[in-house]
Every structure is written in structure tokens, then in C-alpha cells.
Design an enzyme around this catalytic site. Structure first.
Site, PDB file in Angstrom:
ATOM      1  N   PHE A 183       0.855  -1.190   0.000  1.00 54.06           N
ATOM      2  CA  PHE A 183       0.000   0.000   0.000  1.00 54.06           C
ATOM      3  C   PHE A 183       0.887   1.235   0.000  1.00 54.06           C
ATOM      4  O   PHE A 183       1.730   1.394   0.887  1.00 54.06           O
ATOM      5  CB  PHE A 183      -0.956   0.046   1.200  1.00 54.06           C
ATOM      6  CG  PHE A 183      -1.927   1.184   1.068  1.00 54.06           C
ATOM      7  CD1 PHE A 183      -3.084   1.051   0.302  1.00 54.06           C
ATOM      8  CD2 PHE A 183      -1.662   2.414   1.650  1.00 54.06           C
ATOM      9  CE1 PHE A 183      -3.961   2.118   0.141  1.00 54.06           C
ATOM     10  CE2 PHE A 183      -2.541   3.486   1.487  1.00 54.06           C
ATOM     11  CZ  PHE A 183      -3.689   3.336   0.738  1.00 54.06           C
ATOM     12  N   ASP A 197       9.203   2.570   2.106  1.00 52.27           N
ATOM     13  CA  ASP A 197       7.990   3.284   2.516  1.00 52.27           C
ATOM     14  C   ASP A 197       7.798   3.021   4.003  1.00 52.27           C
ATOM     15  O   ASP A 197       7.297   1.974   4.404  1.00 52.27           O
ATOM     16  CB  ASP A 197       6.798   2.796   1.686  1.00 52.27           C
ATOM     17  CG  ASP A 197       5.487   3.491   2.088  1.00 52.27           C
ATOM     18  OD1 ASP A 197       5.427   4.057   3.200  1.00 52.27           O
ATOM     19  OD2 ASP A 197       4.532   3.445   1.305  1.00 52.27           O
ATOM     20  N   LYS A 243       2.069   9.534   8.347  1.00 50.39           N
ATOM     21  CA  LYS A 243       1.273   9.115   9.512  1.00 50.39           C
ATOM     22  C   LYS A 243       1.678   9.745  10.854  1.00 50.39           C
ATOM     23  O   LYS A 243       1.185  10.803  11.185  1.00 50.39           O
ATOM     24  CB  LYS A 243       1.215   7.594   9.578  1.00 50.39           C
ATOM     25  CG  LYS A 243       0.370   7.025   8.428  1.00 50.39           C
ATOM     26  CD  LYS A 243      -0.177   5.649   8.685  1.00 50.39           C
ATOM     27  CE  LYS A 243      -1.320   5.307   7.764  1.00 50.39           C
ATOM     28  NZ  LYS A 243      -0.943   4.856   6.431  1.00 50.39           N
TER      29      LYS A 243
HETATM   30  C1  LIG Z   1      -1.076   5.152   4.999  1.00 52.47           C
HETATM   31  C2  LIG Z   1      -0.003   4.751   4.070  1.00 52.47           C
HETATM   32  C3  LIG Z   1       0.253   5.462   2.889  1.00 52.47           C
HETATM   33  C4  LIG Z   1      -0.615   6.601   2.412  1.00 52.47           C
HETATM   34  O1  LIG Z   1      -0.635   7.691   3.271  1.00 52.47           O
HETATM   35  P1  LIG Z   1      -1.757   8.834   3.081  1.00 52.47           P
HETATM   36  O2  LIG Z   1      -1.367   9.858   4.100  1.00 52.47           O
HETATM   37  O3  LIG Z   1      -3.080   8.195   3.365  1.00 52.47           O
HETATM   38  O4  LIG Z   1      -1.664   9.335   1.700  1.00 52.47           O
HETATM   39  C5  LIG Z   1       1.327   5.073   2.110  1.00 52.47           C
HETATM   40  N1  LIG Z   1       2.099   4.034   2.468  1.00 52.47           N
HETATM   41  C6  LIG Z   1       1.893   3.335   3.596  1.00 52.47           C
HETATM   42  C7  LIG Z   1       2.806   2.198   3.947  1.00 52.47           C
HETATM   43  C8  LIG Z   1       0.823   3.652   4.432  1.00 52.47           C
HETATM   44  O5  LIG Z   1       0.599   2.928   5.527  1.00 52.47           O
END
Ligand SMILES: *Cc1c(COP(=O)(O)O)cnc(C)c1O
Length: 395
Positions: free
Chosen positions: A137, A222, A251
Site C-alpha cells: 500500500f 515506505d 502518519k
Molecule cells: C497510509 C499509508 C500510505 C498513504 O498515506 P496517506 O497519508 O493516506 O496518503 C502510504 N504508504 C503506507 C505504507 C501507508 O501505511
């Protein structure tokens, strides 16, 4: 207004991109939140891995108040003191040299994708493709949703941008085999969050690093969910020997104030020059003051140690629960990023827990995901596991 009236207005005026639980949260303090009927909940969702210091943390609140009264917003056409201090603190506590600030996780990954392509265009012409992992994700913008290798997020959005290839997570031979003359980098989560707290084999990230080194590729981690202490160290990559070329954060970075960041080494960051990329709000004084206060608090107040200790305790309590309930298939995680995989869908259990005053999240249909504030105590864990036990008994 009654809760029912709020919900009717919500349905009337807000686009239905989320399936929401039938409560309106109106207040938070520490690990607790309250709804519009005054009911209190122990919050193990924490805004989905966002509120690392809990709700209304006094240091973060004070920093926001002070900055709001001093300077709320100015353009990146000028130097911004809180932005500089936040960048320095991130750099001093990481193997990276430079920061770029934005407003969300998707934007941080978007910046990483652009920087990778820009760097590649200058240093490895003809290479632009990124390899990402199945069930990853990375966000919801067109590029980051394409990087996100889950079909369900792609439906209806064709044509998707070019330049992404997907391979299974935790599979080094598949990664190596997918590298072509067009590949410029690899984007990987140290632990997959949204798809249900998938922890790779130890050695996986080092393996990714090795493949990137051998093929001359950029490694991008990420750490939007795993970063800022979630797994017990400031960054999850620290627990491995793999040092990525870039990482992305969001986050928990602002403890709930929207902010994202891309960190990179000087060698890579140099590909961004004035005009290459930008953001009106990115790195704004208020967001950076909030993030600076949050990060200083995490570093000075033993939060990482608490996360490790309480995380271990939580895992052991959940392990004991697994012995008792056959519907728990597996318990896994690091620090306070914990998944409980069930043999059945988790939605009903999540609703039962909510009715008993406990907020938890279900990822990927059947994985209960716990990403609570890192200030959680053992007593909070006991209470949560007690409620979960009761909810599992009932069915
Ligand atoms: C939540 C998340 C995102 C996206 O972040 P947003 O602030 O919702 O755009 C990207 N990568 C990872 C691993 C995430 O947990």
C-alpha cells in the site's frame, strides 16, 4: 445534535469513500476518545498509526498554539525556521542528508517516485520503472495507487500511469528476475501494514538492498506506517542492516497534524533543483512545529523503549489468547504494529469491541490490526485483551 442527526448529515454532504462506524468522535485525551453521546473508548487505532503520542499531547498542543500565534503559514519562497529544525532533527537521527516536506503519505511517495525518475534520467538514462510488491500500500494518487499492487484499488481508474512492475513480497528471486533494463528502483514497506501486518523474513530487506546494489537500483523504503517509532525504533529499517537510498514518512510524523516527508542521501537529493518539485503547504510552519514537538517528545521521553516493552507484552498476551481461541490463526508484529490473523472475517469482532468500548481496526478482511499510541501501558493492554477475549467468547 443527536448522533443519528450527525450521521444523516454526513451521508448527505460527504462523499462515501469510507464505510464508517455509526459513532461520531468528538474528543480525545491520551489513549482515549469520546463520542457524541459521551461514551469513552480505548483507542487502539490511533487514527491508523498516526497519534503516536495519543490525543491532545500537551507538548504538541503547546507547540501548535505557540506557532499559530506566531506564524501560521508562509510560502516556501522563503526559509522557514520550524521546517529547518525538523529537517535537521530527522537527518541527525537517520542515515539521510536532506528532507522534502509535503502533506500526506501519498505525496511523500509521489515525491520519492519523482525523485527516483529524475535521478535516473540524469544518471541511468532509459530507466524509469519501479518494482513494487504485491499487497503493498503506497497511497491513492494515480501514481501511488499504481505502485500499490492490489487490484481492488485500481478498478475504474484506467489508464494507470506506466512504469510500475509488481512482484510477490518477501520473494527475492522474483524481485531479481523482474529487474529489466528499464528498472530504476524498488519501493518496499519494511512491514506491510494495510494488507494485514505482513512481516517479511529476517534478511529480506538486506536482500533487497543487495539486489539494488548489484543492479545499480535505488532502494526506497515506505516507512509511512512503520516509521516514527511504530516498530520500537525510530525507523523499522534500523532493525536490519539495509540502509535505503530514500525513505518516506507521514502518519505519525505530525502526531495527527497532516505532514509527510521524503528523506534521501545527498547523492540522490541533488537531482531535485529549484522548480523540480514543490508544494504550497508542504513544510508549512504550523505542520513543522507540530512534527518537531512530536519527534522531540518521542526521542526524549522514552517513547521508543515503552513501545518495545509494551509491544512485547501485548504480543505475549495475544499469544496466550491464541491458545484459548481457535479462531485466532496467527499473532505477529513488531513494537506496537501488531496483527492478529483470524480464520474468519474480523468485521463483526471489531463492531463487538466497539460496543464494549474498544476501538480496533481490521485490515484485509481477517486481520485485526493494532496500531495504538506508543504511550500505551500494560494496564491498557490488559483491558484491551480482556475485551477482545470477551468478544471472542460470545460468538
Ligand atoms: C497510509 C499509508 C500510505 C498513504 O498515506 P496517506 O497519508 O493516506 O496518503 C502510504 N504508504 C503506507 C505504507 C501507508 O501505511
Amino acid at each position: 445534535m443527536t448522533t443519528q442527526e450527525w450521521i444523516e448529515l454526513s451521508d448527505r454532504y460527504i462523499m462515501a469513500t469510507y464505510k464508517r462506524f455509526p459513532i461520531v468522535l468528538t474528543r480525545g485525551l491520551g489513549v482515549h476518545v469520546w463520542d457524541s453521546d459521551g461514551r469513552c473508548y480505548l483507542d487502539l487505532v490511533g487514527g491508523i498509526a498516526v497519534c503516536a503520542l495519543g490525543h491532545a499531547h500537551p507538548r504538541v498542543v503547546a507547540a501548535i498554539k505557540e506557532q499559530a500565534e506566531t506564524l501560521f503559514h508562509v510560502s516556501n519562497l522563503y526559509h522557514i525556521a520550524p521546517q529547518i529544525l525538523l529537517a535537521r532533527l530527522l537527518v541527525e537521527n537517520s542515515p539521510f542528508d536532506k528532507a522534502f516536506f509535503c502533506n500526506s503519505g501519498a505525496e511523500a511517495n509521489e515525491a520519492a517516485i519523482k525523485l527516483a525518475r529524475k535521478y535516473a534520467s540524469e544518471h541511468m538514462p532509459g530507466r524509469y520503472e519501479l518494482i513494487t510488491m504485491q499487497d503493498s500500500f503506497h497511497g491513492r494518487t494515480l501514481a501511488t495507487v499504481t505502485a500499490t499492487a492490489q487490484e481492488k484499488f485500481h478498478v475504474g481508474y484506467a489508464p494507470l500511469p506506466e512504469g510500475f512492475r509488481h512482484v510477490p513480497y518477501n520473494d527475492l528471486p522474483a524481485l531479481e528476475a523482474a529487474v529489466t533494463e528499464k528498472t530504476c528502483g524498488v519501493l518496499v514497506e519494511p512491514i506491510q501494514g494495510e494488507s494485514g501486518v505482513i512481516v517479511p523474513d529476517s534478511g529480506y530487506l538486506q536482500g533487497v538492498r543487495r539486489i539494488c546494489d548489484a543492479k545499480g537500483l535505488l532502494m526506497i523504503a515506505d516507512e509511512i506506517q512503520t516509521g516514527i517509532g511504530r516498530t520500537g525504533t525510530l525507523f523499522a529499517c534500523e532493525q536490519t542492516e539495509a540502509v535505503p537510498d530514500m525513505i518516506t514518512l507521514a502518519k505519525a510524523l505530525g502526531n495527527g497534524f497532516p505532514i509527510g516527508a521524503l528523506l534521501a542521501t545527498d547523492r540522490i537529493a541533488a537531482a531535485f533543483v529549484p522548480g523540480s518539485h514543490g508544494s504550497t503547504f508542504g513544510g508549512n510552519p504550523l505542520a513543522c512545529a507540530a512534527a518537531l514537538a512530536a519527534l522531540e517528545t518521542i526521542l526524549d521521553e522514552g517513547i521508543l523503549e515503552n513501545c518495545r516493552k509494551v509491544g512485547e507484552y501485548f504480543l505475549s498476551k495475544l499469544g496466550a489468547l491464541k491458545e484459548k481461541h481457535s479462531r485466532i490463526r496467527e499473532v505477529r508484529g513488531r513494537g506496537l504494529m501488531i496483527g492478529v490473523e483470524l480464520t474468519v472475517p474480523g468485521a463483526e469482532l471489531v463492531l463487538k469491541c466497539l460496543q464494549k468500548g474498544l476501538l480496533i481496526n481490521c485490515a484485509n478482511g481477517n486481520v485485526l490490526r493494532f496500531v495504538p499510541p506508543l504511550i500505551l501501558t500494560r494496564q491498557d493492554v490488559d483491558r484491551a485483551v480482556g475485551i477482545l477475549d470477551e468478544a471472542l467468547e460470545e460468538k
